[in-house]
Enzyme design. Structure first.
Site, PDB file in Angstrom:
ATOM      1  N   GLU A  30       0.858  -1.179   0.000  1.00  0.00           N
ATOM      2  CA  GLU A  30       0.000   0.000   0.000  1.00  0.00           C
ATOM      3  C   GLU A  30       0.891   1.224   0.000  1.00  0.00           C
ATOM      4  O   GLU A  30       1.937   1.226   0.635  1.00  0.00           O
ATOM      5  CB  GLU A  30      -0.875   0.071   1.264  1.00  0.00           C
ATOM      6  CG  GLU A  30      -2.040  -0.881   1.255  1.00  0.00           C
ATOM      7  CD  GLU A  30      -1.784  -2.075   2.173  1.00  0.00           C
ATOM      8  OE1 GLU A  30      -0.756  -2.070   2.864  1.00  0.00           O
ATOM      9  OE2 GLU A  30      -2.601  -3.005   2.178  1.00  0.00           O
TER      10      GLU A  30
ATOM     11  N   TYR B  13       7.479   2.053  -7.893  1.00  0.00           N
ATOM     12  CA  TYR B  13       6.851   0.730  -7.923  1.00  0.00           C
ATOM     13  C   TYR B  13       6.373   0.381  -9.332  1.00  0.00           C
ATOM     14  O   TYR B  13       6.505  -0.752  -9.792  1.00  0.00           O
ATOM     15  CB  TYR B  13       5.695   0.656  -6.918  1.00  0.00           C
ATOM     16  CG  TYR B  13       6.143   0.886  -5.488  1.00  0.00           C
ATOM     17  CD1 TYR B  13       7.276   0.233  -4.983  1.00  0.00           C
ATOM     18  CD2 TYR B  13       5.452   1.743  -4.633  1.00  0.00           C
ATOM     19  CE1 TYR B  13       7.702   0.447  -3.684  1.00  0.00           C
ATOM     20  CE2 TYR B  13       5.878   1.961  -3.339  1.00  0.00           C
ATOM     21  CZ  TYR B  13       7.004   1.316  -2.869  1.00  0.00           C
ATOM     22  OH  TYR B  13       7.424   1.532  -1.583  1.00  0.00           O
TER      23      TYR B  13
END
Lengths: 377, 342
Positions: free
Chosen positions: A335, A347
């Protein structure tokens, strides 16, 4: 309770005395003289005019950085010296907070810019939320051009202030949203430092004369050059790393994990895997995950502010992916705060895909979390 | 009976954070020196920004240690002394800002001290009977001066280096030979195993009657020697190079100091500064001094390196003659001996 607050983070020297929330006196000089020549004389005059002696002071506050390295140190050494003799607490107030505080309840986004030389500034974004100054984003060192481009994408009113504004006058262009605060608000005010120091004192955020050090953000050029030549070692986190890991955690997150939390993860959690990046023996970054059956769940990743921008975070994530692969994990997930654009981009680059949103996941700000996934086998 | 005068002194001109408590000028109650050498080693020399940061991190702890060891508190102090130059400006400012804050908070006098005059004063601590006038050689990483010390406040510079400081030459040669940093002590040590007559490096006496120094010639000569040996792929005997280099520097320093002392009919020839800790220099000077009927004095090694006790001693003589500073006192990185700016 008498607070003496000073700010010497830029060419401006300013000193103020506040008593129980009331400003008793404030001096500010931006006359080009060195802090070394004017600071203590200014403090002496101010106290005299306020009818106070040094021994009447209860709290000593100064800007904790960023800013001019020498300026910060003159302020810190002076405040520490006085607090040392008088055995009173020292409070370091972040310079950008001090600047932003001057625009009380301003509805625009507040963007303090401190000259960091070579056309760059130290900057962050702030807003006022129900009477409290709230930091939206930590931009650290950024070129003036990039900052303007970014501010334009926000499509909101932005107020610039601080000694770096001169870099922006010519590049604001026709943007109606971005404006520069008037002269009185461009300089740091010791009264803002004092008010913030009082808030910090009330929640126990203070140091002592021997523990306080400024946050320079930038390293010396010699260290930067030296570290470029050093190898980055990624290895498993050990007990001896916890102290430094906690320091990075505190510098990186609003609601940091405790030292004990890390120790417990290392000792008791068999599903956990934590790695650190060491440069010249010092922990520069760390990251961790829980491996539950075939899923690897990244718990936290943080890079020490002094080592950001060197792709160390990427190395940490890659090493976690590698470790997960070796443990026959098929999928990885994490998250990330919606607002944390740099992390989300990293990411994405490493193959993680947005997979949904957890509403109000972060209890400190109520911000949403983006859930990301990656298949690894 | 007179009350003792207790001075707290701070020295942060280069890479040592030092705080000392000195009683009546010559009696050291404490002299804490926190060296940063290990931090700077990897850079091959002192990095000013790193030095300034380290000073700020450690100064208050060093201060506490100095008070504790001296068994005094801030209440017992009569004055605060601080080095205000010469030195690295960022480093000096840490000591200076701290000293001013203490002096102001305790309402006691502040005394700015010249670092080089501090080095000379180290001799007063070591030799309790020593009084001016005398001739002194101050040699360190940043200075090479022959000074006629006329009184506690008056100095006449008889000669100084025209290029590198003596200690700087040691550092550069040590680095060229891969010995590391700091060069002075390393060359001093390795030279004891070498032959000082192995290589005939030049001695720069300059023109007749001059007390000036020049070390760039000898430095180039050693570097050329090392290069030509490497090109010819011949073995370099490091101990011999070190001993021969040291000998040529030491001989010039010793000869000029003795000559200067003779010229001023000084009973003493004193040594001060980091290079004064060099064993060969002390030995050669002893011999030459004896031959010339001049007593050679030098402080113990700890008082040769940068330390706050010497600053406290120099400050004492300013204090008793009422020469104190105000809170505007600034760091002066290029301060010279006898400089009227402080």
């Amino acid at each position: 309770m008498n607070i003496l607050a000073i700010d010497t983070s830029s060419a401006t020297a300013t000193a103020a005395v506040m008593r129980d929330g009331m400003l008793i006196g404030e001096y500010i000089l931006n006359n080009g003289k060195t802090h070394s020549q004017k600071l203590l004389v200014m403090i002496e005059e101010l106290l005299k005019d306020c009818g106070l002696k040094p021994s009447d002071l209860d709290i000593f506050a100064c800007s904790s950085g960023p800013g001019s390295f020498t300026g910060l140190r003159i302020g810190a050494a002076t405040i520490k010296g006085m607090a040392h003799v008088l055995k009173k607490p020292v409070i370091g107030v972040p310079t950008l907070d001090i600047l932003a505080y001057s625009l009380y309840n301003c509805s625009a986004i507040i963007c303090p810019v401190l000259d960091a030389q070579r056309e760059t500034v130290y900057s962050s974004l702030y807003t006022w939320e129900s009477g409290r100054l709230t930091k939206l984003e930590d931009l650290r060192v950024i070129s003036a051009k990039k900052l303007i481009e970014y501010l334009k994408t926000l499509n909101q009113k932005v107020a610039l202030l601080g000694d770096g504004v001169y870099l922006f006058r010519d590049i604001i262009g026709d943007s109606e949203n971005i404006s520069i605060a008037p002269p009185a608000y461009q300089l740091p005010r010791a009264s803002s430092c004092a008010a913030l120091a009082e808030e910090m004192y009330n929640i126990g955020q203070y140091s002592t004369y021997d523990s306080f050090v400024p946050q320079y953000i930038r390293k010396s050029q010699a260290e930067v050059e030296y570290e470029k030549k050093q190898k980055i070692d990624i290895c498993n986190m050990e007990h001896k790393d916890v102290e430094q890991v906690f320091e990075i955690e505190e510098l990186s997150f609003k609601t940091p994990w405790s030292k004990e939390a890390f120790t417990e993860e290392l000792e008791k959690n068999k599903l956990a895997r934590y790695v650190v990046a060491r440069i010249d023996g010092k922990v520069a970054a760390y990251g961790g995950m829980w491996m539950v059956l075939d899923e690897g769940h990244i718990t936290n990743i943080a890079v020490h502010p002094e080592y950001r921008g060197q792709k160390i975070g990427e190395k940490i994530v890659l090493s976690l992916i590698e470790a997960a692969r070796e443990s026959n994990v098929n999928k990885m997930t994490l998250e990330v705060r919606t607002s944390n654009v740099p992390a989300r981009n990293l990411y994405k680059k490493l193959g993680f895909i947005d997979f949904g949103v957890r509403k109000g996941y972060y209890s400190d700000t109520g911000e949403d979390a983006v859930i990301m996934w990656k298949d690894i086998n | 009976m007179c009350k003792n005068t207790t001075i707290l002194a701070i020295e942060t001109s280069c890479d040592e954070t030092s705080v000392s408590v000195v009683s009546n000028g010559r009696n050291i109650l404490s002299n804490i020196i926190s060296s940063q050498i290990d931090v700077h080693k990897k850079f091959g020399g002192v990095v000013p920004e790193v030095a300034s940061r380290k000073h700020l991190e450690s100064i208050n702890q060093v201060l506490d240690s100095a008070l504790e060891e001296a068994k005094v508190t801030f209440e017992d102090l009569d004055a605060i002394a601080v080095t205000c130059g010469p030195g690295l400006v960022g480093a000096l400012l840490i000591g200076l800002s701290t000293a001013k804050a203490i002096a102001y908070s305790k309402n006691i006098p502040l005394i700015g001290v010249n670092h080089i005059e501090g080095h000379i004063a180290a001799n007063y601590i070591e030799h309790k009977q020593l009084e001016p006038p005398f001739v002194c050689l101050v040699a360190s990483g940043g200075h090479s001066h022959i000074v006629n010390v006329l009184s506690y406040e008056k100095y006449e510079i008889m000669g100084q280096t025209r290029d590198d400081a003596a200690g700087e030459a040691f550092d550069k040669i040590a680095r060229a030979m891969g010995l590391g940093y700091p060069g002075g002590p390393l060359i001093d040590k390795i030279a004891t195993d070498g032959n000082p007559d192995a290589i005939d490096f030049p001695r720069a006496y300059l023109e007749e009657g001059s007390y000036d120094f020049s070390f760039s010639g000898i430095k180039s000569s050693v570097l050329n020697y090392l290069n030509s040996k490497k090109m010819k792929e011949e073995e370099i005997i490091v101990a011999d190079v070190a001993a021969s280099f040291q000998e040529s520097v030491v001989e010039v320093l010793a000869a000029k100091l003795v000559k200067a002392a003779q010229a001023k009919q000084s009973k003493y020839a004193a040594l001060a500064g980091g290079v004064a800790a060099n064993k060969r220099l002390r030995q050669v000077l002893k011999e030459r001094g004896e031959a010339a009927g001049i007593e050679v004095l030098y402080p113990s090694p700890v008082l040769c390196t940068d330390n706050a006790a010497m600053i406290g001693c120099a400050a004492y003589y300013k204090y008793i003659s009422g020469r104190t500073s105000d809170l505007k006192l600034n760091a002066i990185p290029n301060l010279t001996i006898g400089d009227v700016r402080i």
